[in-house]
Motif scaffolding. Structure first.
Motif, short mmCIF file in Angstrom:
data_model
loop_
_atom_site.label_atom_id
_atom_site.label_comp_id
_atom_site.label_asym_id
_atom_site.label_seq_id
_atom_site.Cartn_x
_atom_site.Cartn_y
_atom_site.Cartn_z
N ALA A 119 12.56 33.09 22.70
CA ALA A 119 13.52 32.34 23.50
C ALA A 119 14.18 31.21 22.71
O ALA A 119 15.39 31.00 22.80
CB ALA A 119 12.85 31.78 24.75
N CYS A 120 13.37 30.48 21.92
CA CYS A 120 13.93 29.31 21.22
C CYS A 120 13.73 29.34 19.71
O CYS A 120 14.26 28.49 19.00
CB CYS A 120 13.33 28.02 21.78
N GLY A 121 12.95 30.31 19.20
CA GLY A 121 12.75 30.42 17.76
C GLY A 121 11.64 29.56 17.19
O GLY A 121 11.52 29.45 15.96
N ALA A 122 10.82 28.94 18.03
CA ALA A 122 9.72 28.11 17.54
C ALA A 122 8.63 28.99 16.95
O ALA A 122 8.34 30.08 17.46
CB ALA A 122 9.15 27.27 18.68
N PHE A 123 7.99 28.50 15.87
CA PHE A 123 6.90 29.22 15.22
C PHE A 123 5.56 28.57 15.60
O PHE A 123 5.47 27.34 15.75
CB PHE A 123 7.06 29.20 13.70
N ILE A 124 4.52 29.39 15.71
CA ILE A 124 3.20 28.88 16.09
C ILE A 124 2.14 29.62 15.27
O ILE A 124 2.15 30.85 15.18
CB ILE A 124 2.90 29.09 17.59
N HIS A 125 1.23 28.86 14.66
CA HIS A 125 0.12 29.46 13.93
C HIS A 125 -0.75 30.32 14.85
O HIS A 125 -0.84 30.05 16.05
CB HIS A 125 -0.81 28.36 13.37
N PRO A 126 -1.46 31.33 14.30
CA PRO A 126 -2.41 32.09 15.12
C PRO A 126 -3.47 31.19 15.77
O PRO A 126 -3.79 31.35 16.95
CB PRO A 126 -3.05 33.05 14.11
N TYR A 127 -4.00 30.24 14.99
CA TYR A 127 -5.02 29.35 15.54
C TYR A 127 -4.45 28.47 16.64
O TYR A 127 -5.07 28.29 17.70
CB TYR A 127 -5.59 28.46 14.42
N CYS A 128 -3.28 27.93 16.42
CA CYS A 128 -2.64 27.07 17.42
C CYS A 128 -2.26 27.86 18.67
O CYS A 128 -2.37 27.35 19.80
CB CYS A 128 -1.43 26.38 16.84
N ALA A 129 -1.83 29.11 18.48
CA ALA A 129 -1.51 29.96 19.63
C ALA A 129 -2.76 30.21 20.47
O ALA A 129 -2.71 30.21 21.70
CB ALA A 129 -0.92 31.29 19.15
N GLY A 130 -3.89 30.41 19.78
CA GLY A 130 -5.15 30.59 20.50
C GLY A 130 -5.54 29.36 21.30
O GLY A 130 -6.01 29.47 22.44
#
Length: 260
Positions: A197-208
């Motif tokens: 939706a906005c193009g933001a990136f998130i680490h696997p750990y942070c997504a968890g």
């Protein structure tokens, strides 16, 4: 809480200068040992040590593992060529190979920040002398991995945590158009997911972490707060997210200087 006295602080400085690259646990254990288990807060110690290191153009910096959350620390030179300074045990040939591999990984056309091991060995061999063999190249890659500059994950060569910490300024200045930052922790992102939706990136750990804190155990974007049901992913072996290659003036200038 213990005072940050000069003798103890100097012992920590000497340990850091010897260790160069280490886990946060190792740093905390060293501080506790030096202060006889009555250590000051970690950040207070780091601030005091960095104040001491300033005269040497050195600084302690840390970075988080994008998959496990483990925090590592590195002693970096704030003025000199980061690769040449941090990798001093290597010969000029090995320094050339290391720099080439880091740049190949970071500028991966698929946006995965990864190069398959076979290609990495071939590229390393091409940068060696005429007698440089594939075995020599493999041994060089193994050495770079053991020192934290690179990492091999499921047959893919990726940046190690040491590179993400020590070379961030080098990569930002020279390859700004490839830079990705996690929307949650604000550290460099070379693997993870992207909010479509906005193009933001998130680490696997942070997504968890975000999913765990959600009542529905669902991932929502920390930037636009939209639900991320099937986000695009990037990293070793992933589909990849190609870079929007709009070169900045600074990165192009840096590359021209390096080529010259």
């Amino acid at each position: 809480m213990a005072e940050l006295s000069a003798p103890e602080r100097q012992m920590i400085v000497q340990w850091c200068m010897s260790a160069q690259f280490f886990s946060e646990q190792a740093l905390q254990e060293t501080i506790s040992r030096i202060y006889d288990n009555e250590a000051p807060a970690l950040q207070d110690t780091v601030d005091a040590v960095n104040l001491r290191l300033t005269r040497y153009s050195l600084e302690l910096r840390s970075g988080m593992s994008q998959t496990s959350g483990e925090r590592m620390w590195a002693l970096i030179n704030t003025k000199a060529d980061a690769i040449a300074t941090g990798a001093t045990p290597y010969s000029p040939t090995l320094l050339t190979i290391l720099k080439h591999l880091i740049e190949q990984v970071y500028t991966d056309q698929h946006g995965n920040f990864a190069v398959d091991l076979h290609t990495a060995v071939r590229e390393a061999t091409s940068k060696g002398s005429t007698s440089y063999s594939r075995r020599d190249a493999q041994e060089a890659i193994d050495w770079f991995c053991s020192d934290g500059w690179l990492q091999v994950a499921d047959g893919w060569v990726v940046l190690g945590q040491r590179s993400c910490i020590e070379l961030q300024a080098y990569l930002t200045d020279g390859f700004a158009e490839y830079m990705r930052t996690c929307a949650l922790c604000k550290e460099m992102a070379t693997q993870g997911v992207m909010c479509d939706a906005c193009g933001a990136f998130i680490h696997p750990y942070c997504a968890g972490r975000l999913s765990e804190t959600s009542k529905a155990q669902m991932l929502s974007c920390p930037t636009c707060h939209q639900l991320m049901e099937s986000p695009s992913s990037f990293g070793p072996g992933k589909p990849g997210i190609r870079h929007n290659l709009v070169k900045s003036d600074a990165s192009q200038t840096q590359r021209n200087e390096d080529d010259g």
